[in-house]
Design a protein around this motif. Sequence first.
Motif, PDB file in Angstrom:
ATOM      1  N   GLU A   1       0.821  -1.210   0.000  1.00 21.80           N
ATOM      2  CA  GLU A   1       0.000   0.000   0.000  1.00 21.80           C
ATOM      3  C   GLU A   1       0.858   1.265   0.000  1.00 21.80           C
ATOM      4  OE1 GLU A   1      -3.862  -0.587   2.516  1.00 21.80           O
ATOM      5  OE2 GLU A   1      -2.282  -1.721   3.529  1.00 21.80           O
ATOM      6  N   LEU A   2       1.872   1.302   0.857  1.00 23.81           N
ATOM      7  CA  LEU A   2       2.735   2.482   0.952  1.00 23.81           C
ATOM      8  C   LEU A   2       3.589   2.653  -0.304  1.00 23.81           C
ATOM      9  CD1 LEU A   2       3.912   2.151   4.671  1.00 23.81           C
ATOM     10  CD2 LEU A   2       2.104   3.623   3.759  1.00 23.81           C
ATOM     11  N   ASN A   3       4.124   1.534  -0.807  1.00 20.83           N
ATOM     12  CA  ASN A   3       4.949   1.605  -2.019  1.00 20.83           C
ATOM     13  C   ASN A   3       4.146   2.123  -3.206  1.00 20.83           C
ATOM     14  OD1 ASN A   3       7.099   0.473  -0.595  1.00 20.83           O
ATOM     15  ND2 ASN A   3       6.614  -1.602  -1.232  1.00 20.83           N
ATOM     16  N   LEU A   4       2.910   1.656  -3.307  1.00 19.57           N
ATOM     17  CA  LEU A   4       2.040   2.080  -4.405  1.00 19.57           C
ATOM     18  C   LEU A   4       1.783   3.582  -4.328  1.00 19.57           C
ATOM     19  CD1 LEU A   4       0.149   1.228  -6.784  1.00 19.57           C
ATOM     20  CD2 LEU A   4      -1.671   1.027  -5.071  1.00 19.57           C
ATOM     21  N   ALA A   5       1.451   4.066  -3.134  1.00 20.35           N
ATOM     22  CA  ALA A   5       1.178   5.498  -2.964  1.00 20.35           C
ATOM     23  C   ALA A   5       2.403   6.332  -3.323  1.00 20.35           C
ATOM     24  CB  ALA A   5       0.743   5.772  -1.526  1.00 20.35           C
ATOM     25  N   ASP A   6       3.574   5.887  -2.874  1.00 17.59           N
ATOM     26  CA  ASP A   6       4.813   6.618  -3.174  1.00 17.59           C
ATOM     27  C   ASP A   6       5.080   6.671  -4.676  1.00 17.59           C
ATOM     28  OD1 ASP A   6       5.225   7.017  -0.498  1.00 17.59           O
ATOM     29  OD2 ASP A   6       6.776   5.486  -0.272  1.00 17.59           O
ATOM     30  N   TYR A   7       4.920   5.534  -5.341  1.00 13.49           N
ATOM     31  CA  TYR A   7       5.244   5.454  -6.769  1.00 13.49           C
ATOM     32  C   TYR A   7       4.317   6.335  -7.609  1.00 13.49           C
ATOM     33  CZ  TYR A   7       6.093   3.502 -11.418  1.00 13.49           C
ATOM     34  OH  TYR A   7       6.398   3.354 -12.754  1.00 13.49           O
ATOM     35  N   PHE A   8       3.020   6.254  -7.352  1.00  9.60           N
ATOM     36  CA  PHE A   8       2.074   7.040  -8.144  1.00  9.60           C
ATOM     37  C   PHE A   8       2.232   8.533  -7.861  1.00  9.60           C
ATOM     38  CE2 PHE A   8       0.424   3.115  -9.426  1.00  9.60           C
ATOM     39  CZ  PHE A   8      -0.568   3.287 -10.386  1.00  9.60           C
ATOM     40  N   ARG A   9       2.466   8.880  -6.600  1.00 14.83           N
ATOM     41  CA  ARG A   9       2.658  10.295  -6.271  1.00 14.83           C
ATOM     42  C   ARG A   9       3.917  10.832  -6.928  1.00 14.83           C
ATOM     43  NH1 ARG A   9       3.539   9.876  -1.155  1.00 14.83           N
ATOM     44  NH2 ARG A   9       1.342   9.619  -0.629  1.00 14.83           N
ATOM     45  N   ALA A  10       4.994  10.050  -6.884  1.00 11.21           N
ATOM     46  CA  ALA A  10       6.264  10.495  -7.465  1.00 11.21           C
ATOM     47  C   ALA A  10       6.153  10.706  -8.967  1.00 11.21           C
ATOM     48  CB  ALA A  10       7.363   9.483  -7.158  1.00 11.21           C
ATOM     49  N   ASN A  11       5.261   9.950  -9.606  1.00 14.53           N
ATOM     50  CA  ASN A  11       5.135  10.056 -11.066  1.00 14.53           C
ATOM     51  C   ASN A  11       3.924  10.874 -11.502  1.00 14.53           C
ATOM     52  OD1 ASN A  11       7.277   8.214 -12.468  1.00 14.53           O
ATOM     53  ND2 ASN A  11       6.562   7.019 -10.709  1.00 14.53           N
ATOM     54  N   GLY A  12       3.255  11.531 -10.548  1.00 12.23           N
ATOM     55  CA  GLY A  12       2.163  12.437 -10.870  1.00 12.23           C
ATOM     56  C   GLY A  12       0.953  11.774 -11.479  1.00 12.23           C
ATOM     57  N   ILE A  13       0.680  10.532 -11.096  1.00 12.48           N
ATOM     58  CA  ILE A  13      -0.486   9.827 -11.618  1.00 12.48           C
ATOM     59  C   ILE A  13      -1.372   9.390 -10.449  1.00 12.48           C
ATOM     60  CG2 ILE A  13       0.503   9.068 -13.805  1.00 12.48           C
ATOM     61  CD1 ILE A  13       1.332   6.486 -12.563  1.00 12.48           C
ATOM     62  N   THR A  14      -2.638   9.119 -10.750  1.00 17.99           N
ATOM     63  CA  THR A  14      -3.613   8.806  -9.707  1.00 17.99           C
ATOM     64  C   THR A  14      -4.096   7.366  -9.847  1.00 17.99           C
ATOM     65  OG1 THR A  14      -5.474   9.569 -11.052  1.00 17.99           O
ATOM     66  CG2 THR A  14      -4.377  11.196  -9.632  1.00 17.99           C
ATOM     67  N   TYR A  15      -4.728   6.881  -8.774  1.00 19.43           N
ATOM     68  CA  TYR A  15      -5.285   5.529  -8.804  1.00 19.43           C
ATOM     69  C   TYR A  15      -6.401   5.432  -7.781  1.00 19.43           C
ATOM     70  CZ  TYR A  15      -2.714   4.670  -4.456  1.00 19.43           C
ATOM     71  OH  TYR A  15      -2.244   4.731  -3.170  1.00 19.43           O
ATOM     72  N   ASN A  16      -7.201   4.385  -7.907  1.00 23.34           N
ATOM     73  CA  ASN A  16      -8.282   4.095  -6.963  1.00 23.34           C
ATOM     74  C   ASN A  16      -7.984   2.750  -6.314  1.00 23.34           C
ATOM     75  OD1 ASN A  16     -10.749   4.000  -5.583  1.00 23.34           O
ATOM     76  ND2 ASN A  16     -11.758   2.968  -7.314  1.00 23.34           N
ATOM     77  N   ALA A  17      -7.676   2.751  -5.014  1.00 22.00           N
ATOM     78  CA  ALA A  17      -7.289   1.528  -4.319  1.00 22.00           C
ATOM     79  C   ALA A  17      -8.513   0.713  -3.912  1.00 22.00           C
ATOM     80  CB  ALA A  17      -6.471   1.872  -3.084  1.00 22.00           C
ATOM     81  N   ILE A  18      -8.455  -0.584  -4.190  1.00 22.38           N
ATOM     82  CA  ILE A  18      -9.485  -1.527  -3.750  1.00 22.38           C
ATOM     83  C   ILE A  18      -8.772  -2.589  -2.930  1.00 22.38           C
ATOM     84  CG2 ILE A  18     -11.277  -3.149  -4.470  1.00 22.38           C
ATOM     85  CD1 ILE A  18     -11.495  -1.589  -7.080  1.00 22.38           C
ATOM     86  N   THR A  19      -9.021  -2.599  -1.621  1.00 18.60           N
ATOM     87  CA  THR A  19      -8.251  -3.466  -0.730  1.00 18.60           C
ATOM     88  C   THR A  19      -9.029  -4.727  -0.342  1.00 18.60           C
ATOM     89  OG1 THR A  19      -9.030  -2.254   1.211  1.00 18.60           O
ATOM     90  CG2 THR A  19      -6.959  -1.534   0.229  1.00 18.60           C
ATOM     91  N   PHE A  20      -8.257  -5.793  -0.126  1.00 12.87           N
ATOM     92  CA  PHE A  20      -8.800  -7.081   0.289  1.00 12.87           C
ATOM     93  C   PHE A  20      -7.937  -7.633   1.414  1.00 12.87           C
ATOM     94  CE2 PHE A  20      -9.798  -6.486  -4.193  1.00 12.87           C
ATOM     95  CZ  PHE A  20     -11.138  -6.839  -4.267  1.00 12.87           C
ATOM     96  N   ASP A  21      -8.485  -8.592   2.159  1.00 13.92           N
ATOM     97  CA  ASP A  21      -7.762  -9.164   3.294  1.00 13.92           C
ATOM     98  C   ASP A  21      -6.761 -10.243   2.884  1.00 13.92           C
ATOM     99  OD1 ASP A  21      -8.929  -7.566   5.228  1.00 13.92           O
ATOM    100  OD2 ASP A  21     -10.598  -8.951   5.564  1.00 13.92           O
ATOM    101  N   THR A  22      -7.046 -10.997   1.830  1.00 16.37           N
ATOM    102  CA  THR A  22      -6.177 -12.108   1.446  1.00 16.37           C
ATOM    103  C   THR A  22      -5.752 -11.981  -0.012  1.00 16.37           C
ATOM    104  OG1 THR A  22      -7.939 -13.596   0.662  1.00 16.37           O
ATOM    105  CG2 THR A  22      -7.462 -13.597   3.033  1.00 16.37           C
ATOM    106  N   SER A  23      -4.691 -12.690  -0.351  1.00 17.98           N
ATOM    107  CA  SER A  23      -4.203 -12.654  -1.729  1.00 17.98           C
ATOM    108  C   SER A  23      -5.205 -13.305  -2.682  1.00 17.98           C
ATOM    109  CB  SER A  23      -2.840 -13.349  -1.824  1.00 17.98           C
ATOM    110  OG  SER A  23      -2.914 -14.685  -1.369  1.00 17.98           O
ATOM    111  N   ASP A  24      -5.899 -14.354  -2.221  1.00 12.12           N
ATOM    112  CA  ASP A  24      -6.907 -15.000  -3.064  1.00 12.12           C
ATOM    113  C   ASP A  24      -8.034 -14.032  -3.401  1.00 12.12           C
ATOM    114  OD1 ASP A  24      -5.634 -17.418  -3.284  1.00 12.12           O
ATOM    115  OD2 ASP A  24      -6.712 -18.362  -1.613  1.00 12.12           O
ATOM    116  N   GLN A  25      -8.384 -13.173  -2.449  1.00 12.29           N
ATOM    117  CA  GLN A  25      -9.431 -12.185  -2.701  1.00 12.29           C
ATOM    118  C   GLN A  25      -8.976 -11.139  -3.712  1.00 12.29           C
ATOM    119  OE1 GLN A  25     -10.250 -10.759   1.246  1.00 12.29           O
ATOM    120  NE2 GLN A  25     -11.654 -12.424   1.748  1.00 12.29           N
TER     121      GLN A  25
END
Length: 354
Positions: free
Chosen positions: A172-196
């Motif tokens: 989650e943190l890496n994703l936020a850093d990468y998109f912010r650093a490159n001036g692009i946006t995203y919509n996060a959809i979070t799940f509890d498990t990798s299968d989800q």
Amino acid sequence: MQLFKTLLNSCLTEIQAMKRLTSVIATGLALGLSFGAQAGTLEDVQKRGSVSCGVSTGLAGFSQKDENGTWSGLDVDVCRSVAAAVLGDASKVQYKPLTAKERFTALQSGEIDILSRNTTWTHTRDTSLGLNFAGVNYYDGQGFMVSKDLGVSSALDLDGAAVCIQAGTTTELNLADYFRANGITYNAITFDTSDQTRAGFESGRCDVLTSDQSQLYALRIGLKDPSSAMVLPEVISKEPLGPVVRQGDDQWFNIVKWSVYAMVEAEFMGINSANADQAKSQGNPGQQRLMGVDTDSGEKMGISNDWAYNIVKQVGNYGESFERNVGQGSPLKISRGLNAQWNKGGIMYSSPVR
């Protein structure tokens, strides 16, 4: 009167100093009791006759249970190596499936003896949770998986994308850093498990799934049509994955750490599960020492001197574990890359066992 005030102030100063000293002593005693309560994991394991090991809820190549209830994977082999070292039997493991959000609490509370669950070694986790990372068993990095129909070839093309993420991870943190650093946006959809997260990606709830690249390859083979998805070339983080133990029990920390090192060192020395007996009886001095001949390496940790022999004989060396679980002998077919031995183009390296 002035003399009286001076004496009074002096007395007050001494009283305050005594209070501070008492507080320091009490804190020290509390910490000592806390660490003392955490110590003794080896004795607990020996009395129980098994190692309690926290693993994932199911991740191909790392920790996954088959239809017969048998666990396997690169992380599972760490659990098995510790059991072989401590109990002389790699099968003496009780597996505890844990989500990313549950894993650290389970270890802190003493529910498990070791966490071996594709967990990234970070400064915060290593310094603020009362935990110690006992080495690295897989060097990874975060990446992105997309449907080929999306028509993108780079993560920089994902502006405005819906991204599936597993909660409670460094992702989650890496994703936020990468998109912010490159001036692009995203919509996060979070799940509890990798299968989800995989199900969310496959159902179209998100355009892209982000995680450690090794996990992306594992999730891709679980898709109904693995060929429909691709992993983009960008690697946006360092993700050293490895086993974790509680702080305050140096003996157990050493056992887990050197159990990982033993597998790495055995590969470097050319010792594997097939020739471990020969290395023990006819090998060079370094090989024989690792296999427990004329050494007190086990005694120094409170276990048998043939601890590393038991690991290699029953579990294999690091290369064997890698190949059958995530390498060319597995469905994932991941190349060794950074996880090759240090003299073979990688960075996998063990301190000397001597």
